[in-house]
Design an enzyme around this catalytic site. Sequence first.
Site, short mmCIF file in Angstrom:
data_model
loop_
_atom_site.label_atom_id
_atom_site.label_comp_id
_atom_site.label_asym_id
_atom_site.label_seq_id
_atom_site.Cartn_x
_atom_site.Cartn_y
_atom_site.Cartn_z
N HIS B 160 -43.10 -12.98 20.98
CA HIS B 160 -42.78 -11.66 20.44
C HIS B 160 -43.14 -10.57 21.46
CE1 HIS B 160 -42.83 -8.51 17.16
NE2 HIS B 160 -43.69 -7.96 18.02
N GLU B 161 -44.32 -10.69 22.06
CA GLU B 161 -44.75 -9.69 23.04
C GLU B 161 -43.89 -9.74 24.29
OE1 GLU B 161 -46.57 -7.42 22.12
OE2 GLU B 161 -47.24 -8.37 20.28
N HIS B 164 -40.73 -7.90 23.85
CA HIS B 164 -40.90 -6.46 24.10
C HIS B 164 -40.87 -6.16 25.60
CE1 HIS B 164 -41.53 -5.03 20.10
NE2 HIS B 164 -42.70 -5.61 19.90
N GLU B 246 -39.50 -4.26 15.86
CA GLU B 246 -40.36 -5.40 15.50
C GLU B 246 -39.52 -6.56 14.97
OE1 GLU B 246 -43.48 -5.48 16.41
OE2 GLU B 246 -43.11 -3.48 17.20
#
Lengths: 193, 322
Positions: B160-161, B164, B246
């Site tokens: 997930h990070e 980003h 998100e």
Amino acid sequence: MLAEIVWLPWAILAAVVLLILLWGIGVYNGLIARQAEAQNAWSQIDVQLKRRYDLIPNLVETVKGYASHEKETLERVIQARNAAMNVRGIAERAEAETALTGAMRQLLMLAEAYPELKANENFKALQEELISTENRIGFARQHYNDVVARYNVCLRRFPANIIAGLFRFPEYEFFQVESAEAQQVRQAPKVQF
Amino acid sequence: MGLATFRDLIAENQRKSVWLVVSFCIVTSLALTGLVLGIVSLMVPELLEVWFWPATVMTFVGGLIIAGLVALLGVRRGDRIVLVISRARPVHKVDDPQLYNVVEEVAIAAGIPPPQIYLIEDYAMNAFATGRDPEHAAVAITRGLRERLTREELQGVIAHEIAHIRNYDIRLMMLLAVLIGMVAVLADFLLQSMRFASSKKGLNRRGGKASGGLIAAVVIVVAVLLALVAPLVAQVIQLAVSREREYLADATAVELTRNPHGILGALRKISQDDAVLQVANRGTAHLYFVNPIRNYAARGATIFSSHPPIEERIRRLEALLV
């Protein structure tokens, strides 16, 4: 007055040609960048495969200390590693790597029968490195396939395909690991008995 | 989806980053101009009657230069600022080989260089990524997250990070954190100096000089308005910007790991946890994996939450399982 009218169509033509030329340069450079990306992704697979080759002697040494009479399995891992390191060509490569993966899985399964080996700190660390290496190889292949898919789409899309055809940009093949692994799963019982 | 979209996302983030920096520069230099003119009109109103426009233009240009330098500092050093504020310390391979491996694996999947890894000594479960581009990026995770997740779940959070990072969300988010922080500090300073000026000198001087006093009053009103409105606008931008992001990063995490179970397990565990992350504040909240400033019952239920509710994220991921 008359002179102006005479050169005007030529000026327009020159402008159009210049625009097409600029567009062509842009498309060409874009394709080159994507091709480099694909080649880079391919070499990343090699880096990760090499990482696995480097880990194997260490793993075999550690297992040997606890399970010395499992010589056959250990030998097979070493052989599969050496075979994989020396092979040429994509299809042969995939086959050799699949054999190596199979041999290593067997070696790790074997560790289940040796509680002392499983408790060994060095072995635990190696196990983590192996899990990671398998993941890295898988992800590197996946990334290569993603990049190649994007590149191939750019290659085929009109009107960029004109430039691609003119400069003979090659279409890249996917790294077909799924089918090789499926084969390996089917063959697995035969190997064991 | 998937083929060309993440390049579009990057382009959109670049546009928004530029837009953010430009509006930051204009808002801060307007506020600075207001402040300087306000002070000058209170102290030496005679000066403004003659030199009003040159003085205005000069302070505005000076303000633009200062704001530009601050924005540049934000881009170049914003990641350090954010990491220091969050009390994150770097982790090396010898400290935690598994964490290191997981980060490198997922970076390979995303086709970016591995980011630097930081640990926050806090038992709340959370994580964030920051940096100006994938070549200069860092991920930070809390001690609580590190210790309570399985390898698979950790991989989901890291993916997930890294999503980003690859989408350049990190640059926009970092600029938001740093520049909003600056605007808030400036606004506080402005309001306080206005109060100071009006109580000490303003009132007794303004009465005599009609035109100078009028200008001063207008300037003060503008400055106060800017000081009040700027952080509010920034806050709204911040919220608008981070919620959809998100969901998208969750989906990209699944795309990268080809495994929805990791991030799903992590979100389920976090939703059971009610520790509050001490080092997070309003300026950095939007960077985190889940909203760090939380009151669990109300979390995500209001418009003013910087994150979508965890339950909704879990629901969307579960939809991928079928």
